[in-house]
Enzyme design. Sequence first.
Site, PDB file in Angstrom:
ATOM      1  N   HIS A   1      47.693  55.324  36.753  1.00 49.07           N
ATOM      2  CA  HIS A   1      48.323  56.639  36.615  1.00 49.07           C
ATOM      3  C   HIS A   1      49.835  56.493  36.455  1.00 49.07           C
ATOM      4  O   HIS A   1      50.449  57.112  35.586  1.00 49.07           O
ATOM      5  CB  HIS A   1      47.986  57.481  37.845  1.00 49.07           C
ATOM      6  CG  HIS A   1      48.397  58.914  37.707  1.00 49.07           C
ATOM      7  ND1 HIS A   1      47.724  59.791  36.891  1.00 49.07           N
ATOM      8  CD2 HIS A   1      49.409  59.607  38.268  1.00 49.07           C
ATOM      9  CE1 HIS A   1      48.310  60.967  36.960  1.00 49.07           C
ATOM     10  NE2 HIS A   1      49.345  60.886  37.784  1.00 49.07           N
ATOM     11  N   GLU A  50      41.890  55.512  33.069  1.00 46.57           N
ATOM     12  CA  GLU A  50      41.894  56.416  34.212  1.00 46.57           C
ATOM     13  C   GLU A  50      40.619  57.251  34.261  1.00 46.57           C
ATOM     14  O   GLU A  50      40.043  57.451  35.322  1.00 46.57           O
ATOM     15  CB  GLU A  50      43.072  57.379  34.057  1.00 46.57           C
ATOM     16  CG  GLU A  50      44.170  57.187  35.033  1.00 46.57           C
ATOM     17  CD  GLU A  50      45.227  58.238  34.810  1.00 46.57           C
ATOM     18  OE1 GLU A  50      44.937  59.415  35.024  1.00 46.57           O
ATOM     19  OE2 GLU A  50      46.336  57.868  34.378  1.00 46.57           O
ATOM     20  N   ASN A  85      39.743  22.105  33.921  1.00 45.79           N
ATOM     21  CA  ASN A  85      39.038  20.853  34.111  1.00 45.79           C
ATOM     22  C   ASN A  85      38.090  20.923  35.307  1.00 45.79           C
ATOM     23  O   ASN A  85      36.949  20.493  35.240  1.00 45.79           O
ATOM     24  CB  ASN A  85      40.064  19.732  34.299  1.00 45.79           C
ATOM     25  CG  ASN A  85      39.404  18.391  34.456  1.00 45.79           C
ATOM     26  OD1 ASN A  85      38.832  17.866  33.525  1.00 45.79           O
ATOM     27  ND2 ASN A  85      39.454  17.863  35.663  1.00 45.79           N
TER      28      ASN A  85
END
Lengths: 678, 155
Positions: free
Chosen positions: A46, A68, A413
């Site tokens: 918001h 939203e 990795n």
Amino acid sequence: MDTNQYLEMFIDESKEHLQSCNEHLLELEKNPEDLAIVNEIFRSAHTLKGMSATMGYEDIADLTHKMENVLDAIRNAKIRVTTEILDVVFQAADYLEEMVMDIADGGTGKKDVRELVESLNRIEAGESAVAAPAAEVAATVVEEVSTNLHFDDFEKTVIAQSFEQGFQAFEIAVQLREDCLLKAVRVFMVFEVLEKSGEIIKSEPSVEQLENENFDEQFSVALITKDDAETLKAKIMKVSEVDNVIVAPIQVDALHTTNGANEVEEEDVVAPPMPVIAKKEPAAQKGKRSAAAQSGSKTIRVNIERLDVLMNLFEELVIDRGRLQSIASELHNPELNETVERMTRVSGDLQNIILNMRMIPVETVFNRFPKMVRQLARELDKKINLEIVGAETELDRTVIDEIGDPLVHLIRNALDHGVESPAERLAKGKPEEGTVTLRAYHSGNHVFIELEDDGAGVNRERVLAKAIANGLVMEEAAEAMTDRQVAELILASGFSTAEKISDVSGRGVGLDVVKNTIESLGGYISIDSTEGQGSLFQVQLPLTLSIISVMLVELDREVYAVPLSSIIETAIIQTSDILNAHNQKVIDFRGNIVPLVYLKEIFEMDVEENASDGFQSVVIVRKGEKLAGLVVDSFIGQQEIVLKSLGNYLQSVFAISGATILGNGQVALIVDCNALIK
Amino acid sequence: MTELLEQKEMKVIVFQLMEKEYAIAVDVVQSIEKSLSITRVPKTPPYVKGVINLRGVVTPIVSLRERFGLESKEIDDSTRIIIVTLEEFDVGLIVDAANDVLDISLDAIEAQPEVVGTVESEFISGIAKVDKRLLVMLNLDKVLQPVKRVTTDEL
């Protein structure tokens, strides 16, 4: 309005909000039922929407708006949180980040978001096609204002008793203006007004939260009073920056039903249009408001460039201090000596403070990993729990900038080769979910960053077989190697344990790149691994890159600095011990044949053949496993120096990695040993 | 004619190399220094004389004479280092002498003639005639192209 002056603030804050979005989204995935988390995300989204709309970045505003809506639907239990939904929301956050970064880079922050908006729309419409976007903001306000107080038994009794004594009880919901600058002050003023009229028995959020401004724009209190509702409302509306007040009586009988408080609010929930105070331009206030929000914590943002300027000025001071010291020691004036000593002490403290100011928590780098791990785990179809320890550990900005990429590589990795697939893990009697721990801590003058996994560990036979095949190790020597030495083979260049190239780590580079990067930072990496139980990668880094220890050497009256991190030792050798091999002069250094590098030749100086008195000063330096002996005229000594760049005009000068300013004000160049050893 | 174009002027620093006068816009000039101790940087083109410590900032120094292929000259009392600030970097230019600060009318600047003495003409953005003086306007972006790595690996 001219928004330029707010641009930097906008970018910084947007990044913060997006970071918070990402963090909470990850949390939400773990606890899909926790609506408090949804609220947190909603709040960030918001704010971001408001800020970007004010700044005129429509695409960002649009996308956050859709995001939203989805969050709102989740909050109102219209849709349920699923991994698919989160994927889309994560992607939205990614897009937003890209757009913000684009703005930071001077771009327009525009991006084609249509497809994503479509997906968001579809999710939102999943179960309800009702929520018209336009009504959404208003709906939120209404819902928030109507938050009800819940009373425990004690409070119910208090209210009941006060009714008997002729008092009235009201639930008062106060809505502050959205651009209210000093919310805590307004709350205090409202409380002051109310306390004159009666007694406050409860507030939601708690008084403490209110004092810390730990709430949105509205709060509720329960008040016992003899005043009537209209009077109370009028009194509170006198407090400036109050948007709306709803005063509702608390009914005695309502208290006895379980959801009694719900009925209280019937009468006046529709927010009336914006009241009187709209004098200032709202957009301008938005900007100020963000500034006020920031001032909550007692820190200020300082541009790193300003700190660099401060540092430069300070170094000038240090150079002058050196001169003063030598003058004082010649003059033998006690008063002067004393003053210089004091100045030395004070400037020493000052130096510490300036260096500390450049330290930032390693968190800024670690922050991006949870999301990355989530994504990778999904790609690899593995279950991974990432734990982060010591994110508050502080490091100099210069180091922080450099360690991100090596860490990304190590984590990739660990996920790709370390942690096994869920099925394999179960077969081995391990929990299905693998644990990867990222840890940072200080020790002495160094920072340690560790990455630990409980995966398969390094397979000695396979690594050795590969190393022998690639010619990294002689077959006879292999037997004698310790497990640790074997494990560290995977850091050697030209080595990759992946049997087949995967999307994740098969990008044509191995861990040797990580090793080189870390060593070029003056750091060190080691591996501890137990087969079947997991691996621990430990990275040791200097606290700061801007100050390094060097050995100063002299070459024909020119001074050069060799970083101590690459020096093994210094030696004085007899010229007669220098051997010739393939047109290359070498020496026998503790059984190793070490090639000699004549720095004077490299640096294009006149070499006088007969100048030496039968001895040569040599600095033995290393690059990984390889050694070289740098021949110099003489050693000056060890010193801490401040690293300076040669600037953009002189781009990558051969064998010079930077410069520094010596105590006498002269510039000395820093030798790049890595460039001298092939 | 001057009445019309009075506002279209630029302020320049005038300096000397050999017998010629050159001009650069005053807004790129950060300062003018008397000679400072220069540290040689190996493996750079000969016209890069090295770096200096300019109030804590390591600043490269270029000999304009050598950049233009003119014969070099020992540093003397009148030698000046003009520190210019371009977009990406600061560079100090060694010149024989810094002579003047002038306002010149943009109208007095003419396009460069085909051949201008020994100076490579790509470095020149124009010629300004002020009273009886001829000023060579320099194109600093061309003069100060960044020095890329010299790749003569001797190892």
